[in-house]
Design an enzyme around this catalytic site. Sequence first.
Site, short mmCIF file in Angstrom:
data_model
loop_
_atom_site.label_atom_id
_atom_site.label_comp_id
_atom_site.label_asym_id
_atom_site.label_seq_id
_atom_site.Cartn_x
_atom_site.Cartn_y
_atom_site.Cartn_z
N LYS A 159 44.61 17.79 19.37
CA LYS A 159 44.76 19.22 19.10
C LYS A 159 43.65 19.76 18.21
CE LYS A 159 48.58 19.13 21.42
NZ LYS A 159 48.60 19.68 22.79
N VAL A 161 42.83 18.76 15.17
CA VAL A 161 43.18 18.79 13.75
C VAL A 161 43.00 17.42 13.11
CG1 VAL A 161 44.67 20.82 13.82
CG2 VAL A 161 45.63 18.57 14.36
N SER A 162 42.20 16.58 13.73
CA SER A 162 41.75 15.30 13.15
C SER A 162 42.86 14.27 12.99
CB SER A 162 41.06 15.53 11.80
OG SER A 162 39.86 16.22 11.99
N SER A 164 42.81 11.49 14.51
CA SER A 164 42.13 10.20 14.46
C SER A 164 41.66 9.87 13.05
CB SER A 164 40.95 10.18 15.43
OG SER A 164 40.02 11.21 15.12
N ASP A 208 35.79 15.18 8.79
CA ASP A 208 37.21 14.95 9.01
C ASP A 208 37.75 13.90 8.06
OD1 ASP A 208 36.86 16.73 11.05
OD2 ASP A 208 37.00 15.25 12.66
#
Length: 478
Positions: A159, A161-162, A164, A208
């Site tokens: 999505k 929004v990081s 990962s 991120d």
Amino acid sequence: MSEITLEGLVERLKADHANPASDLHGFFDATTFIHISRAPGRLDVMGGIADYSGSLVLEMPIREATWVAMQRAEDEHIDVISTSSCGPMRRARFSLSQLLTTTKEPRPYDELRAELATKPDSHWASYVLGPLLVLMHEVGLRLDRGARIFITSDLPEGKGVSSSAALEVATMRALLSLTDTSLEDAHVAHLCQKAENLVAGAPCGVMDQMTSALGSEGQLLALLCQPAIVEGLVPIPNELAIWGIDSGIQHTITGSDYTAVRVGAFMGARLIAETAGLTITHLEPGRVAIDDPHWDGYLANITPDEFERQFAAHIPYTMVGADFLENYYGISDSVTDVNPDQTYAVYLPTYHPIRESHDSHQFRVLLQQAVTDDNCRALGTLMGNAHESYSACKLGSDGTDAIVEEVHALGFESGLIGAKITGGGSGGTVAILGRREARSELDVVMERYRDSSGLEPTLFEGSSSGACATPVVTVTLL
């Protein structure tokens, strides 16, 4: 979606341990310490895909987060169970020997990356194994036994929004606690980026991981990505708020669009170096080193005016990879390669970080001034410029464009100030700046988007501190 808390997670682990029907029944040993860490996702408010070119980025850690519970095993297996409110349960099993060579040295990054790439069902685990292999290579970490790892999250994947980065940071923090290893907070973020680049195979910048590790609730992390200079925190004024709306369109940083834009930017940097008469050293095929005393090797240090006056005329809009390699040998990026058979956009990916970093600096200045209508309109214009530049670089999507258009349709008088696609683009989430009392207008935006697209948007509301602000907690299930 309901927020995961430490207390709720521990209660769940205890209940599932006692329930024979649970997938977690017997997964953990009740008497051995479990190390629990948390790392949030983020909204990229300004800076975005310019981080790898040295931009100033302004990032907000969000309320949603990933939690990792980790315990030493009695054997050499690494067992991983992942479940979330946003997707199905997944399991994977590895052994320590898969991370080692025959001489018991850490396995080369490219070997593990290639192996995991052939296993789509378990490739997600590269974000767990990656931090472990990086710690083995970079700080000499050694495990004499395996681990049991449980992952849960209210942070949706794909999505923008990081998710990962949150998984990497939470995993590394749990590993460090499990092995009683100490690292500086910023070093944790850098090593997590290395795990994503070299094991997961995603050519991301560092923003991120830095935000997930070092961010602060209610503030924007100001990070100058040269390579990662924390310039401080920018408080979000009490009168304003930042939200995210997920478009429902999957985003992936490993996708060809993001990679092609990054390669195009480094091709442009190479052409600028040629035009400026900088010293170029040929390294291995496709790779060069640039001696750059003027801009320290970062496109973001070139001003928009400099670019227009000195370099714009020398940057083609597109270029075939083979032609570029024949004439310029290679790029200075260490994690991407020029594909000879691909035609790259060059001008727009080169100009994007130059303008975006300039606009990010302006955004920070405005956000620290009085909340006036004129300043708010200027903030909205800067976000609009960033969104248009994403689209020009072919990193937009119909869904994110539609959400931005709905925000604009409600008008400045609604209290919504600006909107832009967030993170790596090509789907994912839109970041929205507005007056705090305009929260109800987001329901209108989401309803209109739902009716026009048939997709179900999700609202990200609220922020939280980064992982390193909270100690890893150890518990037992007794």
